[in-house]
Design a protein around this motif. Sequence first.
Motif, mmCIF file in Angstrom:
data_model
loop_
_atom_site.group_PDB
_atom_site.id
_atom_site.type_symbol
_atom_site.label_atom_id
_atom_site.label_comp_id
_atom_site.label_asym_id
_atom_site.label_seq_id
_atom_site.Cartn_x
_atom_site.Cartn_y
_atom_site.Cartn_z
ATOM 1 N N LEU A 1 0.832 -1.204 0.000
ATOM 2 C CA LEU A 1 0.000 0.000 0.000
ATOM 3 C C LEU A 1 0.867 1.254 0.000
ATOM 4 N N LEU A 2 1.906 1.270 0.804
ATOM 5 C CA LEU A 2 2.798 2.420 0.856
ATOM 6 C C LEU A 2 3.482 2.655 -0.493
ATOM 7 N N ILE A 3 3.949 1.581 -1.121
ATOM 8 C CA ILE A 3 4.607 1.715 -2.426
ATOM 9 C C ILE A 3 3.635 2.259 -3.464
ATOM 10 N N LEU A 4 2.410 1.763 -3.476
ATOM 11 C CA LEU A 4 1.428 2.241 -4.442
ATOM 12 C C LEU A 4 1.067 3.702 -4.198
ATOM 13 N N VAL A 5 0.969 4.100 -2.929
ATOM 14 C CA VAL A 5 0.674 5.506 -2.620
ATOM 15 C C VAL A 5 1.779 6.409 -3.162
ATOM 16 N N LEU A 6 3.026 6.026 -2.961
ATOM 17 C CA LEU A 6 4.139 6.828 -3.456
ATOM 18 C C LEU A 6 4.190 6.835 -4.978
ATOM 19 N N LEU A 7 3.883 5.719 -5.591
ATOM 20 C CA LEU A 7 3.971 5.619 -7.048
ATOM 21 C C LEU A 7 2.841 6.378 -7.737
ATOM 22 N N LEU A 8 1.620 6.201 -7.262
ATOM 23 C CA LEU A 8 0.449 6.802 -7.912
ATOM 24 C C LEU A 8 0.119 8.185 -7.360
ATOM 25 N N ARG A 9 0.774 8.583 -6.276
ATOM 26 C CA ARG A 9 0.522 9.880 -5.635
ATOM 27 C C ARG A 9 -0.955 10.016 -5.264
ATOM 28 N N SER A 10 -1.490 8.962 -4.751
ATOM 29 C CA SER A 10 -2.902 8.925 -4.394
ATOM 30 C C SER A 10 -3.078 8.016 -3.193
ATOM 31 N N VAL A 11 -4.218 8.162 -2.530
ATOM 32 C CA VAL A 11 -4.555 7.288 -1.410
ATOM 33 C C VAL A 11 -5.700 6.358 -1.771
ATOM 34 N N VAL A 12 -6.689 6.875 -2.477
ATOM 35 C CA VAL A 12 -7.885 6.091 -2.778
ATOM 36 C C VAL A 12 -7.576 4.973 -3.764
ATOM 37 N N ALA A 13 -6.910 5.285 -4.856
ATOM 38 C CA ALA A 13 -6.603 4.262 -5.864
ATOM 39 C C ALA A 13 -5.791 3.104 -5.279
ATOM 40 N N PRO A 14 -4.736 3.350 -4.491
ATOM 41 C CA PRO A 14 -4.017 2.223 -3.882
ATOM 42 C C PRO A 14 -4.892 1.369 -2.976
ATOM 43 N N LEU A 15 -5.811 1.986 -2.241
ATOM 44 C CA LEU A 15 -6.719 1.203 -1.406
ATOM 45 C C LEU A 15 -7.591 0.290 -2.260
ATOM 46 N N VAL A 16 -8.075 0.810 -3.386
ATOM 47 C CA VAL A 16 -8.874 -0.008 -4.297
ATOM 48 C C VAL A 16 -8.055 -1.167 -4.847
ATOM 49 N N LEU A 17 -6.819 -0.890 -5.222
ATOM 50 C CA LEU A 17 -5.962 -1.922 -5.813
ATOM 51 C C LEU A 17 -5.608 -3.011 -4.803
ATOM 52 N N VAL A 18 -5.248 -2.602 -3.594
ATOM 53 C CA VAL A 18 -4.936 -3.596 -2.560
ATOM 54 C C VAL A 18 -6.177 -4.416 -2.232
ATOM 55 N N GLY A 19 -7.334 -3.759 -2.165
ATOM 56 C CA GLY A 19 -8.577 -4.486 -1.920
ATOM 57 C C GLY A 19 -8.869 -5.505 -3.010
ATOM 58 N N SER A 20 -8.607 -5.136 -4.254
ATOM 59 C CA SER A 20 -8.848 -6.076 -5.360
ATOM 60 C C SER A 20 -7.916 -7.274 -5.280
ATOM 61 N N VAL A 21 -6.686 -7.045 -4.849
ATOM 62 C CA VAL A 21 -5.733 -8.146 -4.693
ATOM 63 C C VAL A 21 -6.194 -9.109 -3.601
ATOM 64 N N VAL A 22 -6.674 -8.557 -2.495
ATOM 65 C CA VAL A 22 -7.154 -9.395 -1.393
ATOM 66 C C VAL A 22 -8.378 -10.199 -1.824
#
Length: 221
Positions: A57-78
Amino acid sequence: PADSAAAERTVRDLRVAVERVDPGAVVGGVTATAVDTNDTGIRDRSVIIPVVLAVILLILVLLLRSVVAPLVLVGSVVVSFAAALGVGALVFDHVFRFPGADPSVPLYAFVFLVALGVDYNIFLMTRVREESLRHGPREGVLRGLAATGGVITSAGIVLAATFAALGVIPILFLAQIAFVVAFGVLLDTVVVRSLLVPALVIDLGRRAWWPSRLSRAARHM
């Protein structure tokens, strides 16, 4: 039988009873080893899975410069991992009639599926972000999916076939890993990454990129 649930209960009860007499005494044997292995696997899952998800989640937040999109992506992985594990359990019990499950299968399957799923997420969403900056959030998702969808699906099919090849080895652990990972990769690339994630990002619109400047710029697109 040494591998029965009754034998496991006996070992646990015996350890409690022996500890009252001699706290330094140990109870060993085949069943005791199986009990310790199961307990260790459960503890490892409880520790490693949350840590891995937090780091991703931290890596995705830094890469995408967003909070909501990484949460969606991690949720989809789970969700993808849970679905693969659930289908695997049904197939193992009712189709293959396996005598049980290796306690390390969920953890290994999680590591493989999350690693692969996050790779596909990064590949898709970095392209979506680039397109969204130029064309807006909805058009950006469509263009990003059109550019990367075929590559992601093709890579998923190749990886699924590679892992499925492990199923021919007559070892229970490898057969279970082969099915769960192969099915999970196909589910992730064909359904989750190609349909679910793009649909969620389109529904969220500019909110998916909060709090980056893309979430503010998208209001005028």
